[in-house]
Design an enzyme around this catalytic site. Structure first.
Site: not given
Length: 137
Positions: A23, A26-28
């Site tokens: 996550a 994935g956030d970036g």
């Protein structure tokens, strides 16, 4: 030298990364895609770019997008989504319900796994589905 813009990790290595680790990356990835999308749309002020970026990356919006993507996911992608959604995170923003935050984490986990696998075409396909009706942000 490793190309960190185009990762290509084997599934075994990706699966060894914690749910929240996926996550995290994935956030970036998701935020960079949102910013790229907004810049490509045209002539916006920096203030407007920031405002629209924040609107796209907040947990309630990500949760809405996760719901929109679910019917389009493969079994393997659904498994990554569930890993993130079921991850035990102790910090949820005040602007989101725990359910929204869980869905947002699932979306980020999925994007992290796809990015690390080097599956950029699938990332772009899923992001396109998310943005289909988002012209007015």
């Amino acid at each position: 030298m490793e190309n960190y813009f185009q990762m290509n990790l084997p599934k075994q290595k990706i699966d060894a990364i914690s749910n929240l680790g996926l996550a995290h990356i994935g956030d970036g990835v998701y935020e960079l895609m949102c910013r790229s999308y907004l810049c490509a749309r045209g002539d916006l002020t920096v203030k407007r770019l920031h405002k629209d970026s924040v609107a796209l990356v907040k947990a309630p919006t990500q949760a809405k997008f996760a719901d929109k993507l679910l019917p389009h996911l493969t079994e393997e992608e659904q498994a990554y989504y569930r890993r993130g959604k079921n991850a035990h995170s102790h910090a949820a923003p005040k602007s989101a319900t725990p359910q929204e935050y869980a869905k947002a984490t699932g979306l980020e986990t999925l994007f992290g796994a796809l990015y690390l696998a080097g599956n950029i075409s699938r990332l772009n396909e899923l992001f396109g589905i998310i943005m289909e009706d988002e012209n007015g942000i």
